[in-house]
Design an enzyme around this catalytic site. Structure first.
Site, PDB file in Angstrom:
ATOM      1  N   THR A  12       0.736  -1.234  -0.062  1.00 32.12           N
ATOM      2  CA  THR A  12      -0.095   0.138  -0.067  1.00 32.12           C
ATOM      3  C   THR A  12       0.956   1.236   0.030  1.00 32.12           C
ATOM      4  OG1 THR A  12      -0.148  -0.114   2.402  1.00 32.12           O
ATOM      5  CG2 THR A  12      -1.822  -1.078   1.060  1.00 32.12           C
ATOM      6  N   GLY A  13       2.322   1.203  -0.048  1.00 31.45           N
ATOM      7  CA  GLY A  13       3.216   2.402  -0.043  1.00 31.45           C
ATOM      8  C   GLY A  13       3.131   2.981  -1.333  1.00 31.45           C
ATOM      9  N   TYR A  14       4.148   3.832  -1.290  1.00 31.14           N
ATOM     10  CA  TYR A  14       4.315   4.853  -2.507  1.00 31.14           C
ATOM     11  C   TYR A  14       5.165   3.993  -3.587  1.00 31.14           C
ATOM     12  CZ  TYR A  14       5.916   8.765  -5.269  1.00 31.14           C
ATOM     13  OH  TYR A  14       6.356   9.689  -6.049  1.00 31.14           O
ATOM     14  N   ILE A  15       5.964   3.107  -3.461  1.00 33.10           N
ATOM     15  CA  ILE A  15       6.273   2.250  -4.541  1.00 33.10           C
ATOM     16  C   ILE A  15       5.754   0.892  -4.636  1.00 33.10           C
ATOM     17  CG2 ILE A  15       8.497   1.286  -3.563  1.00 33.10           C
ATOM     18  CD1 ILE A  15       8.287   2.514  -6.984  1.00 33.10           C
ATOM     19  N   LYS A 136      20.118  -0.982   5.731  1.00 34.51           N
ATOM     20  CA  LYS A 136      20.128  -1.709   4.549  1.00 34.51           C
ATOM     21  C   LYS A 136      21.208  -2.847   4.399  1.00 34.51           C
ATOM     22  CE  LYS A 136      17.232   1.523   1.994  1.00 34.51           C
ATOM     23  NZ  LYS A 136      17.018   2.430   1.105  1.00 34.51           N
ATOM     24  N   ARG A 140      20.852  -6.848   3.914  1.00 32.96           N
ATOM     25  CA  ARG A 140      21.733  -7.551   2.946  1.00 32.96           C
ATOM     26  C   ARG A 140      22.499  -8.660   3.478  1.00 32.96           C
ATOM     27  NH1 ARG A 140      24.349  -4.168  -2.058  1.00 32.96           N
ATOM     28  NH2 ARG A 140      22.562  -2.814  -2.703  1.00 32.96           N
TER      29      ARG A 140
END
Length: 312
Positions: A12-15, A136, A140
């Protein structure tokens, strides 16, 4: 390409909402994670229902319920996470997703939530913005330690945040009379239409050429300078803007007295527009790096002169 089963976490987010749409349009069996708290947000819930109308499956699961995540992951071949990087807590929630993927053992590709600058290249980034990149990299490491097949996406600058406002601090609309040029304005930047980001991302999921690699987005006509972006808008709008060049020292001085969120934005803009962190290196196949528009030349990507038309 065949039909994949794709789970989007953060749909549901921007991207995320664009990736759900692209997955459906490409004919994949698309699942969207529905977290319990989503039912309390009418706009997000309505968006989920719209996905369902388009043929997506809603899967209930929670980051606080490991077994529910495992059940969700077992339904699919591909997991794409698009949780917001604006909050460190959200980024580290992906560690729970990694554990679920590891236990399920069936996922053929995991795309974690990155989509901006390559965090592997940002170890010397300014604080407080460096935390995002550091976290991030924690994700990873967990992915690679668990031997989970993956693709990392470095999509650079989303048009909605960087193009419509000509990359000015403040409103997301174009300036009407004055514009600040960062440095001499001649550092190359990469701007992307968000729908194109989603398209390229979905195209990677069955492509062995992107497996366990970082995919950078550098569509040739969207690799332009800040000054070129401003001039493009001036030509389209017929409005000449008064330009003021801002030195790197004066730009960094803007951090003083700002809250943490604003300091993060200023720091990231510094790396992009003064250091050229998006384009100051070559993409190296020997280092497990590939470039999206070269892999998928059939994609008719949006040029920034066309992106800017909606702002007229």
């Amino acid at each position: 390409m065949g039909r994949c089963r794709v789970l989007v976490v953060g749909g549901t987010g921007y991207i995320g909402k664009r990736i759900v749409k692209a997955s459906i349009e490409h004919g994949h069996d698309t699942y969207v994670l529905k977290r319990p708290e989503t039912g309390l947000d009418i706009e997000k819930f309505q968006l989920l229902l719209s996905f369902k109308k388009q043929g997506a499956h809603l899967v209930e699961a929670s980051f606080s319920d490991h077994e529910s995540l495992v059940r969700a992951v077992k339904l699919v071949d591909v997991v794409i996470c698009t949780v917001s990087g604006a909050h460190s807590r959200s980024l580290l929630l992906q560690l729970k997703l990694v554990e679920a993927i590891k236990e399920a053992g069936n996922v053929k590709r995991f795309i974690p939530s990155e989509f901006g600058m390559d965090p592997a290249r940002m170890g010397d980034a300014l604080e407080p913005g460096r935390e995002t990149f550091d976290l991030k990299m924690v994700v990873r490491k967990a992915i690679e330690d668990a031997n989970i097949p993956h693709t990392y996406i470095s999509a650079n600058c989303f048009g909605g945040y960087f193009v419509g406002n000509l990359s000015q601090l403040g409103p997301l609309t174009p300036p009407s009379d004055k514009v600040t040029i960062y440095g001499d304005g001649n550092v190359k930047v990469v701007y992307m239409d968000e729908d194109d980001v989603a398209t390229y991302t979905i195209m990677t999921i069955e492509d062995d050429r992107t497996l366990n690699k970082t995919m950078y987005f550098r569509p040739p006509e969207n690799v332009i300078t800040h000054r070129q972006l401003v001039e493009t808008w001036e030509k389209l709008s017929g409005n000449q803007l008064q330009k003021t060049e801002l030195s790197s020292q004066d730009f960094l001085a803007l951090m003083e007295g700002k809250d943490v969120a604003e300091q993060i934005v200023i720091g990231h803009l510094y790396h992009i527009y003064y250091e050229g962190c998006l384009t100051n290196f070559d993409i190296d196949a020997d280092q497990d790096q590939v470039e999206a528009s070269s892999l998928y030349p059939e994609v008719e990507y949006t040029r920034m002169k066309d992106y800017l038309m909606i702002y007229l």
